[in-house]
Design a protein around this motif. Structure first.
Motif, short mmCIF file in Angstrom:
data_model
loop_
_atom_site.label_atom_id
_atom_site.label_comp_id
_atom_site.label_asym_id
_atom_site.label_seq_id
_atom_site.Cartn_x
_atom_site.Cartn_y
_atom_site.Cartn_z
N VAL A 130 0.86 -1.18 0.00
CA VAL A 130 0.00 0.00 0.00
C VAL A 130 0.90 1.23 0.00
O VAL A 130 1.72 1.40 0.91
CB VAL A 130 -0.93 0.01 1.22
N THR A 144 -6.99 6.63 3.35
CA THR A 144 -7.26 5.50 2.45
C THR A 144 -6.24 4.39 2.64
O THR A 144 -6.59 3.21 2.71
CB THR A 144 -7.26 5.96 0.99
N GLY A 145 -4.97 4.77 2.72
CA GLY A 145 -3.91 3.78 2.86
C GLY A 145 -4.02 2.98 4.14
O GLY A 145 -3.93 1.74 4.12
N VAL A 163 -6.63 2.59 6.18
CA VAL A 163 -7.87 1.78 6.23
C VAL A 163 -7.71 0.52 5.38
O VAL A 163 -8.03 -0.59 5.82
CB VAL A 163 -9.08 2.61 5.78
N THR A 164 -7.22 0.70 4.16
CA THR A 164 -7.03 -0.45 3.27
C THR A 164 -6.09 -1.47 3.90
O THR A 164 -6.37 -2.68 3.92
CB THR A 164 -6.47 0.01 1.91
N GLN A 192 -5.25 -1.93 7.04
CA GLN A 192 -5.80 -2.56 8.24
C GLN A 192 -6.79 -3.66 7.87
O GLN A 192 -6.74 -4.78 8.42
CB GLN A 192 -6.49 -1.53 9.11
N VAL A 227 -1.63 -1.11 -4.05
CA VAL A 227 -2.66 -0.07 -3.90
C VAL A 227 -1.95 1.28 -3.85
O VAL A 227 -1.10 1.51 -2.99
CB VAL A 227 -3.48 -0.28 -2.62
N ALA A 249 -2.50 4.82 -2.95
CA ALA A 249 -3.39 5.73 -2.22
C ALA A 249 -2.64 7.03 -1.96
O ALA A 249 -2.43 7.45 -0.83
CB ALA A 249 -3.83 5.08 -0.90
N ALA A 251 -12.34 6.59 3.55
CA ALA A 251 -12.65 5.36 4.28
C ALA A 251 -13.44 4.40 3.39
O ALA A 251 -13.21 3.18 3.40
CB ALA A 251 -13.44 5.69 5.54
N GLY A 296 -11.13 2.62 1.06
CA GLY A 296 -10.44 1.54 1.73
C GLY A 296 -11.29 0.29 1.84
O GLY A 296 -10.81 -0.84 1.62
N ALA A 298 -10.08 -3.09 -0.19
CA ALA A 298 -9.82 -4.30 0.60
C ALA A 298 -10.80 -5.40 0.24
O ALA A 298 -10.43 -6.58 0.11
CB ALA A 298 -9.88 -3.97 2.09
#
Length: 475
Positions: free
Chosen positions: A34, A40-41, A43-44, A46, A227, A229, A366, A369, A373
């Protein structure tokens, strides 16, 4: 003190920094890399880690340099008049856009409650400050009614400091200290065992038959999936930079010696105007936050005058005392007016992107993300396809023409290799390394800004943000 801004652009405050992590020598191999440690980063990353993926997060700078940390901290699905713009694609697209916003807002509320990060409940207002803006907010109200948004209503006399012609009020929205939020999410991510490496800038994204190779300033990362972000994808991947316009917005905070002098009910709302001049207002940690005076990166001759105009308006209309902080944030708008969340190249899930939030990056970030994901873990969200970059054809606009005009002007000057410098700095080439635009000096932020695709560089030519991936050449 909470609610302090970041990368302060005047002498009202002090920027906060961070300590970079060390990327181990040799190629790093992961399931998903990521790029970008904004909302965004994190959340994705996690959600991917929770789903069992081996993830690493790469970020060029500390948390304070992210667009998330510099935002207004508003959590809203109303978003000014944006719903009226989205509505040109039909009610189904509006439904999915709102579903994404509510999904992002709900995830943030639940997660931040678990992390003991307060979210202040606020009603969100979109305010008409001129008669011609009433049509737009009437349209927003009608859209909200068709979509069944609970509690949305017209308000004849909103708690706003200047004369208005009505407003749309949506209850149940929120606001947060964005840096505190991001810091808590990042800390939880690290505690989950996900490495987060600051000081790692991606120079090249290369798709391989077996995945993706990221060439960075500190080594190579090999991943099955990537990803991006990062606001705008680094380099020229997928040509998405042609579909984005980079904008900067100014934000300020002020002491309010007598909160009782504010309009009754003002402190329980957050608001934004329906048209120009844009003014975004909210109370934040005892301070008044005022945003507005946005402009396209590199195309504003006197950004300092924008700040002066914002200050003048604030002093004229609100009971403020001393100014506390001033800073700028950068975000990107897409040619379709919708976020672009999904494959950077049609049909290729090796590289996914998330951008084009048009200054509403908290709920949208969010939501992105969740979509990214879900896609990577094989559990896609229902509304995800609506936000994919290639879900609808590109829509050239007058802004697109202006961008090409700036690009052509840059190429015309490229043979002369113009250069410039400022006292106490090295002499740098003014040719942007991304696509040859001619950068312009920003007196307010002491930076070189590219008017073509929004790359920015420090006075000594050091890259601040992309899509450029290299510094300005020194002379």
């Amino acid at each position: 003190m909470s609610e302090t801004p970041h990368d302060v652009t005047t002498e009202r405050g002090t920027a906060r920094g961070g300590t970079p992590d060390v990327l181990a020598p040799g190629p790093l191999r992961v399931d998903v890399a990521v790029v970008g440690a904004g909302l965004t980063g994190v959340v994705t990353a996690q959600l991917l880690a929770d789903g069992g993926a081996n993830v690493v997060v790469l970020h060029a700078g500390p948390a304070t340099t992210t667009t998330t940390a510099r935002s207004t901290g508003k959590l809203s699905v109303l978003q000014g008049t944006r719903l009226a713009h989205v509505a040109r694609y039909g009610d189904d697209v509006v439904r999915d856009y709102l579903a994404a916003g509510f999904a992002g807002l709900g995830w943030l509320r639940r997660t931040l409650e678990d992390l003991d990060v307060p979210v202040d409940n606020r009603d969100d207002l979109t305010v008409a400050t001129a008669p011609e803006q009433v049509t737009d907010i009437d349209a927003v109200l009608a859209i909200c009614a068709r979509q069944g948004l609970a509690g949305v209503r017209w308000e004849d006399d909103p708690p706003y400091p200047v004369r208005s012609y009505g407003a749309v009020r949506l209850p149940g929205q929120g606001q947060v200290d964005p840096l505190r939020m991001l810091s808590a999410l990042s800390a939880r991510l690290r505690s989950s065992g996900v490495p987060v490496h600051d000081g790692v800038r991606v120079r090249q994204v290369r798709r391989l038959s077996s995945g993706v190779a990221l060439r960075t300033n500190r080594g190579t990362v090999l991943a099955d999936r990537v990803v991006l972000a990062t606001g705008t994808p680094p380099g020229r991947l997928g040509g998405l930079f042609l579909r984005l316009e980079a904008g900067r917005s100014l934000l300020t905070t002020w002491d309010v010696p007598d909160p009782g002098a504010l309009p009754p009910g003002f402190a329980e709302t957050m608001s934004i105007t329906a048209g120009s001049p844009v003014r975004s207002l909210r109370m934040a940690g005892g301070l008044l936050m005022v945003g507005g005076e946005g402009y396209t990166v590199g195309r504003e001759a006197h950004p300092d005058r924008r700040l002066a105009a914002l200050d003048e308006w604030t002093r004229a209309h609100l009971p403020v005392g001393a100014p506390r902080h001033a800073w700028a944030a950068q975000d990107y708008s897409s040619d379709t007016g919708l976020p672009l969340v999904g494959p950077a190249v049609p049909g290729d899930d090796r590289v996914l992107v998330a951008t084009g939030y048009a200054k509403w990056g908290l709920t949208n970030g969010a939501a992105a993300g969740l979509a990214l994901a879900g896609r990577l873990l094989g559990d896609p969200v229902e509304w995800g396809p609506t936000l994919e970059p290639w879900a609808r054809p590109a829509r050239p606009t007058t802004r697109t023409a202006a961008t090409f005009g700036e690009q052509t002007a840059g190429w015309a000057c490229a043979t002369t290799r113009p250069s410039g410098g400022r006292p106490g700095t090295v002499h740098v080439s003014r040719i942007c390394p991304h696509l040859g635009g001619v950068v312009r000096w920003n007196d307010q932020e002491q930076s070189w800004d590219c008017p073509v695709h929004g790359s920015r560089f420090a006075a000594d030519g050091t890259l601040l943000e992309g899509p450029a991936t290299e510094d300005l050449a020194t002379r």
